[in-house]
Design an enzyme around this catalytic site. Structure first.
Site, PDB file in Angstrom:
ATOM      1  N   ASP A  35      55.913 100.350  84.709  1.00 32.88           N
ATOM      2  CA  ASP A  35      54.803  99.513  85.154  1.00 32.88           C
ATOM      3  C   ASP A  35      54.069  98.963  83.941  1.00 32.88           C
ATOM      4  O   ASP A  35      53.868  99.665  82.943  1.00 32.88           O
ATOM      5  CB  ASP A  35      53.840 100.328  86.030  1.00 32.88           C
ATOM      6  CG  ASP A  35      52.894  99.449  86.834  1.00 32.88           C
ATOM      7  OD1 ASP A  35      53.041  99.385  88.063  1.00 32.88           O
ATOM      8  OD2 ASP A  35      52.000  98.808  86.214  1.00 32.88           O
ATOM      9  N   ILE A  36      53.661  97.706  84.028  1.00 35.75           N
ATOM     10  CA  ILE A  36      53.010  97.048  82.892  1.00 35.75           C
ATOM     11  C   ILE A  36      51.616  97.624  82.627  1.00 35.75           C
ATOM     12  O   ILE A  36      51.113  97.553  81.495  1.00 35.75           O
ATOM     13  CB  ILE A  36      52.950  95.522  83.136  1.00 35.75           C
ATOM     14  CG1 ILE A  36      52.846  94.751  81.831  1.00 35.75           C
ATOM     15  CG2 ILE A  36      51.858  95.147  84.105  1.00 35.75           C
ATOM     16  CD1 ILE A  36      53.150  93.265  81.978  1.00 35.75           C
ATOM     17  N   ASN A  96      53.101 100.717  98.473  1.00 28.84           N
ATOM     18  CA  ASN A  96      52.037  99.941  99.099  1.00 28.84           C
ATOM     19  C   ASN A  96      52.656  98.789  99.893  1.00 28.84           C
ATOM     20  O   ASN A  96      53.561  98.108  99.400  1.00 28.84           O
ATOM     21  CB  ASN A  96      51.090  99.378  98.033  1.00 28.84           C
ATOM     22  CG  ASN A  96      50.365 100.473  97.273  1.00 28.84           C
ATOM     23  OD1 ASN A  96      49.951 101.469  97.847  1.00 28.84           O
ATOM     24  ND2 ASN A  96      50.212 100.298  95.966  1.00 28.84           N
ATOM     25  N   GLN A 103      49.030  95.790  98.853  1.00 30.28           N
ATOM     26  CA  GLN A 103      50.227  95.458  98.078  1.00 30.28           C
ATOM     27  C   GLN A 103      49.984  94.148  97.335  1.00 30.28           C
ATOM     28  O   GLN A 103      49.657  93.135  97.935  1.00 30.28           O
ATOM     29  CB  GLN A 103      51.428  95.300  99.028  1.00 30.28           C
ATOM     30  CG  GLN A 103      52.734  94.925  98.343  1.00 30.28           C
ATOM     31  CD  GLN A 103      53.873  94.770  99.353  1.00 30.28           C
ATOM     32  OE1 GLN A 103      53.646  94.692 100.559  1.00 30.28           O
ATOM     33  NE2 GLN A 103      55.089  94.717  98.861  1.00 30.28           N
ATOM     34  N   HIS A 109      58.580  97.919  96.297  1.00 31.50           N
ATOM     35  CA  HIS A 109      58.670  98.722  95.083  1.00 31.50           C
ATOM     36  C   HIS A 109      58.093 100.102  95.356  1.00 31.50           C
ATOM     37  O   HIS A 109      57.080 100.235  96.024  1.00 31.50           O
ATOM     38  CB  HIS A 109      57.942  98.062  93.902  1.00 31.50           C
ATOM     39  CG  HIS A 109      56.561  97.596  94.197  1.00 31.50           C
ATOM     40  ND1 HIS A 109      56.292  96.456  94.923  1.00 31.50           N
ATOM     41  CD2 HIS A 109      55.345  98.113  93.857  1.00 31.50           C
ATOM     42  CE1 HIS A 109      54.982  96.293  95.016  1.00 31.50           C
ATOM     43  NE2 HIS A 109      54.386  97.290  94.390  1.00 31.50           N
ATOM     44  N   HIS A 111      56.382 103.136  93.527  1.00 30.90           N
ATOM     45  CA  HIS A 111      55.741 103.626  92.301  1.00 30.90           C
ATOM     46  C   HIS A 111      56.122 105.100  92.166  1.00 30.90           C
ATOM     47  O   HIS A 111      55.921 105.885  93.099  1.00 30.90           O
ATOM     48  CB  HIS A 111      54.217 103.575  92.408  1.00 30.90           C
ATOM     49  CG  HIS A 111      53.611 102.226  92.548  1.00 30.90           C
ATOM     50  ND1 HIS A 111      52.945 101.593  91.516  1.00 30.90           N
ATOM     51  CD2 HIS A 111      53.513 101.379  93.609  1.00 30.90           C
ATOM     52  CE1 HIS A 111      52.479 100.431  91.937  1.00 30.90           C
ATOM     53  NE2 HIS A 111      52.800 100.279  93.204  1.00 30.90           N
TER      54      HIS A 111
END
Ligand code: 5GP
Length: 124
Positions: A35-36, A96, A103, A109, A111
């Protein structure tokens, strides 16, 4: 209302190689990348390669091979990141979905967050 997939979402662009990512795992059916904006020491996103908006969309319309491929990728990522229950201290997996799930990116996706306690599940 039918599911509508926006192929201009940021994860679709990552899958097409239009924007870079920090890849953890790349398989036939799934891509996993950091994750960024990590919220825990381990924060990896696992996405299916097919055009699915949410987990319910995926669960209803993905092929058996896609579902197995995505699920196995999650297991592999947990092992690779050292958070699996058999060898590590665990993690939280979140998907989400939609407005009430808050979301942001409309491509399914998961997490995978760990490396530190993720606290109680619901805080408000
Ligand atoms: P959501 O709120 O949709 O469940 O989570 C979206 C996640 O995607 C956020 O944790 C956010 O930090 C991450 N994210 C958004 N844009 C990018 C990006 O361009 N690259 C990566 N690696 N993560 C992103």
């Amino acid at each position: 209302m039918p599911y509508v997939y926006d192929d201009q979402n940021i994860f679709a662009k990552i899958l097409r190689g239009e924007i870079p990512n920090n890849t953890v795992l790349d398989t036939e059916y799934a891509l996993a990348f950091h994750d960024i904006q990590p919220q825990r020491p381990v924060h990896v996103l696992v996405i299916p390669k097919g055009p699915y908006v949410s987990y319910d969309h995926f669960a209803k319309e993905a092929s058996d091979a896609e579902i197995v491929g995505f699920t196995r990728a999650i297991g592999q990522v947990c092992d690779m990141m050292g958070v699996s229950i058999d060898a590590g201290d665990g993690y939280r997996m979140i998907a989400n979905s939609g407005e009430h799930g808050v979301q942001d990116v409309p491509h399914l996706h998961a997490h995978i967050m760990g490396g530190a306690s993720t606290g109680r599940m619901i805080q408000s």
